[in-house]
Design an enzyme around this catalytic site. Structure first.
Site, short mmCIF file in Angstrom:
data_model
loop_
_atom_site.label_atom_id
_atom_site.label_comp_id
_atom_site.label_asym_id
_atom_site.label_seq_id
_atom_site.Cartn_x
_atom_site.Cartn_y
_atom_site.Cartn_z
CG ASP A 80 -0.17 -0.14 2.53
OD1 ASP A 80 1.08 -0.32 2.49
OD2 ASP A 80 -0.79 -0.06 3.59
CD GLU A 81 5.62 3.43 0.82
OE1 GLU A 81 6.10 4.50 1.16
OE2 GLU A 81 5.78 2.39 1.47
CD GLU A 126 11.40 -1.33 1.31
OE1 GLU A 126 10.61 -2.29 1.37
OE2 GLU A 126 11.09 -0.16 1.62
#
Ligand code: BGC
Length: 853
Positions: A453-454, A718
């Protein structure tokens, strides 16, 4: 000689190109090295000459600015380029033709913003709009102009218009939105026609906006659509069909919701809409500019078949595509009992027990629900959502064969410009991962990640990856579009840390070093790669203001502290905030001095140069001992000081020593985060430490780039420890497996291993002159890099022939030249110090005196 690849504003034959002074470029190939003169003629279709540059003595074939009569809206212009080549004493002339067509070019829209559902709720059915109209004769020409605050897809007489997805793209909807233009002539006919459009929340009013901006429900409470269809008929008439309240609407189609974070719910039983009704309302939004599409359309660029389908214990199927991608599934379903519910979840990794890992998606549901209609075969793919995934978990089917499911790779469809290959398979996979990272995170905007949700336009991620991105793909339009939003979202004078930014910031200190600096670094990258000075010109005042914000924040000390994210996700002790901000402040001030000089603003350049001196002095007072020793002894601190050239005169290699010692102390491992890592190998190489740079690059144990490759990664992670053999999955609150920041290492492959370097000086940038300065290493048998520059293809490929001899193949495009720098200790008959090779192909034999393989 041949003239090819004629581009207007970086596009071939664009429709809806509204730049008032478009820039032209073309490439040349053939036997001659350089043009001696060129001429551009722009005409209307009736032959009226709009601009004739006349013969200009110039070897320049890019960034040629139109300076003719005022261009009119909705008009096609043709342009021709002529060149004279100085090839011995002969003159050649070649011609080629291209066109561009203007759109609204600032003129007013007649179509209104229309909506169908005024409730304030996302996760709602997609709106459908319909307009029936009659054309009295055959269609000669038709242009469909569409825009939305939301996402649209249109059909004319049942056929999808264009192949673009996620239109009109994500911009700062508070101030601007893009429109698209489609050639619709083929889809229309004399008689009754139907234009039907679906409208979804998308970035405008979907959860992606609502979550970030809970107070204000995203940009707006519901999506809106705007349309104009311009038709020219055989009988000479012209008609314009505009969005207005005469259109019908419905909310009872098959897509019950389609949301970027949550996924799509599709009920195939509802495909036939039966309740078309009036109820369309209009809204006025004069504050939102209607901009032409400078970036590239998002499209399906590849379809991947499944590599493996397994059945898990709880009865669902796990489909593995062998590659982490951004996109969605494509289902080809056999007839199923009516009402069968298929549920598809998306994951990047599997748990140890073979089940899907979805914890890292946070609140993004990222799932497709599909309900089948009467027993019929059916093809389906989600429309207004995308997922980051390698695996699908499919529930609700009793059997799956490989032909029933595939994966659609979706991203901004840019022209590929970079290629790299070497004799080392792990390095090749690392390079591929950066490449896939870009495909996964170039979805109209440069995102941080595509799955959780980014999916935001974080500006550090963007600036870090831009140099690599612009080797891999032709990015000027894509980044120009994003820079418009970065600049539109400036509040209180600083560039934001995310663009587009859904919430209107209220905190003046809401910027961050390393992030906001994208406001200078990305335009600079476009200057370097494409010779683009227009963006520097347009945004110089904003850059200056950003520096002034920092000066003010320093309260006269020249030391600033605003680095909320530090050296993000690094392994060192956190990097001192004041050190980081001040280093960037200095670096950007110096960069701005160069920008001012390019723009011919000498007075401002001198003023800023003086400021740079002050910042550097303050930095040295605070962070260096009187003997010239850096007081913060981490890899990233040393890298920032070296990269931004902040060393004192008496440094004498001490800072480089801190860096190399720390790497060695860690058994040749890095400890850097988002800001330090992209500087690491390039800085070592520039300081003569190529061997160490290569050792780090080829390090296989954690933390390193290749560690993830060895674990089977197909994109960049990431975190260095997104997954480790010892601990399994890393911190789940933020653990993307498709985050391209560390993929910035791929720049080193092009720039250093193959040595393709673009100059940063006015008149030489954009590939006009390049430097070829490869690193010949015995760690590789060969390395090959190619880069399609604005002038054409640059090639640098070297390969060992025997223990002290290499063959080096070089290609330099026409109108360009290359300064060749052999590594110390190497010689080639054709090359002496500072040799400048003209355009052409070269096969050099390079001999190492001491560097024996
Ligand atoms: C994003 C990053 C971003 C960061 C800022 C994260 O949630 O995914 O890539 O730069 O926030 O700290």
């Amino acid at each position: 000689m041949e003239l090819y690849d004629l581009k207007t504003e970086y596009k071939c034959d664009p429709l809806g190109m509204d730049a008032p002074h478009p820039r032209f470029s073309y490439k040349l190939r053939g036997s001659a090295a350089e043009q001696s003169a060129r001429r551009i003629i722009v005409q209307q279709s009736d032959g009226t000459v709009m601009w004739d540059s006349g013969w200009q003595q110039s070897a320049e074939s890019i960034q040629i600015v139109y300076s003719g009569k005022k261009l009119q809206p909705h008009t096609r212009y043709f342009w021709r380029a002529g060149v004279r080549m100085e090839d011995g004493c002969e003159f050649l002339q070649e011609k080629a033709e291209a066109f561009f067509e203007t759109g609204f070019a600032g003129s007013a829209w007649q179509g209104a913003w229309i909506g169908a559902y005024a409730g304030e709720k996302n996760m709602r059915p997609v709106d459908h709009f319909r307009k029936k109209f009659t054309l009295k004769s055959d269609v000669i020409k038709a242009r469909l102009f569409l825009s939305a605050l939301g996402l649209y897809e249109a059909e004319l007489n049942g056929v999808k218009v264009g192949n673009e997805l996620f239109a009109p793209g994500w911009t700062d909807y508070y101030s601007r939105v893009q429109y698209q233009v489609y050639d619709a002539a083929e889809l229309l006919h004399s008689g009754e026609n139907t234009l039907q459009i679906q409208l979804a929340d998308g970035w405008y009013s979907g959860t992606i906006a609502v979550l970030v901006n809970t107070e204000d429900h995203g940009y707006g409470p519901h999506p809106l659509l705007r349309a104009e269809l311009h038709v020219e008929l055989a009988d000479g008439r012209k008609e314009i069909i505009c969005s207005d309240t005469s259109w019908e609407c419905s909310g009872s189609g098959a897509i019950r919701y389609s949301d970027i974070y949550m996924g799509e719910y599709y009920d195939a039983r509802l495909e036939e809409i039966s309740d078309w009704h009036n109820g369309v309302f209009t809204e006025e939004h004069p504050e939102i500019a209607m901009d032409w599409q400078e970036g590239a359309p998002v499209r399906v660029t590849e379809i991947l078949p499944p590599q493996k389908i397994t059945r898990s214990r709880n009865g669902c199927f796990i489909v593995d595509f062998g590659q982490n991608i951004t996109g969605s599934e494509l289902l080809k379903l056999p007839p199923l009992p009516e009402g069968t519910q298929i549920r598809i979840r998306h994951g990047e990794m599997l748990q140890a027990d073979g089940s899907l890992y979805v914890e890292n998606l946070r609140s993004a549901k990222a799932e497709t629900i599909y309900i089948s209609k009467r027993e019929q075969p059916h093809t389906y793919a989600p429309r207004f959502t995308f997922y980051g995934f390698r695996y699908l978990e499919i529930t609700g089917l009793t059997e799956i064969t490989p032909d029933m499911v595939s994966a659609r790779v979706i991203h901004s469809d840019l022209e590929r410009t970079g290629y790299f290959e070497s004799s080392d398979e792990l390095l090749n996979r690392l390079y591929q991962n950066a490449f896939w990272g870009q495909r996964g995170n170039f979805l109209d905007i440069p995102t941080d990640c595509p799955q959780r949700d980014e999916r935001q336009g974080w500006s550090a991620d963007t600036q870090i990856f831009a140099p690599t991105a612009s080797f891999n793909y032709f990015t000027p339009g894509f980044y120009t579009k994003w820079l418009r939003d970065l600049n539109a979202c400036r509040y209180f004078g600083a560039f934001p840390e995310i663009a587009p930014y859904v919430c209107k910031l209220k905190d003046p200190a809401h910027w961050a070093s390393g992030w906001s600096d994208a406001g200078l670094l990305v335009p600079w990258e476009l200057f370097k790669k494409y010779g683009d000075t227009r963006l520097l010109e347009e945004y110089a005042a904003n850059m200056a203001e950003y520096l002034d914000v920092q000066e003010k924040a320093s309260n006269g000390t020249w030391l600033v502290k605003n680095a909320r994210y530090g050296d993000w996700l690094g392994h060192d002790v956190p990097l001192d905030e004041e050190f980081l901000t001040t280093a960037y402040f200095a670096g950007m001030t110096r960069l701005f001095v160069r920008i001012c000089r390019i723009l011919g603003q000498e007075e401002e350049a001198m003023r800023r140069e003086e400021m740079f001196g002050q910042i550097k002095a303050a930095f040295l007072r605070k962070f260096y001992s009187p003997s010239g020793e850096l007081l913060i002894k981490t890899q990233s601190a040393a890298l920032l000081a070296l990269h931004f050239e902040l060393l004192p005169e008496n440094d004498n290699g001490q800072t480089l020593h801190i860096l190399t010692e720390d790497i060695r102390k860690r058994d040749t491992h890095l400890s850097t985060g988002f800001l330090g890592t992209p500087l690491l190998l390039g800085t070592l190489s520039r300081c003569g430490k190529n061997d160490l740079a290569l050792e780090l690059l080829m390090q296989k144990t954690y933390p390193s780039w290749l560690y993830s490759v060895i674990q089977g990664a197909t994109t960049f992670w990431e975190r260095w420890d997104s997954w480790t053999a010892e601990k399994g999955f890393g911190d789940v609150t933020m653990n993307s497996f498709n985050h391209y920041a560390y993929g910035a290492v791929a720049e080193f492959f092009y720039r250093n291993i193959c040595g393709i370097q673009l100059m940063e000086e006015q008149g030489l940038a954009g590939g006009k002159q390049i430097t070829l300065s490869p690193v010949f290493t015995a760690k590789l048998q060969f390395a090959a890099g190619e880069y399609e520059s604005m002038y054409g293809r640059i090639i640098s490929r070297w390969e060992w022939k025997n223990s002290n001899e290499l063959q080096w193949h070089i290609a330099i495009p026409c109108n360009s030249s290359a300064r060749v720098e052999l590594p110390a200790g190497w010689i080639a008959a054709e090359i002496s110090e500072n040799t400048i090779l003209p355009s052409g192909e070269y096969h050099l034999i390079v001999t190492g005196k001491e560097h024996l393989k």
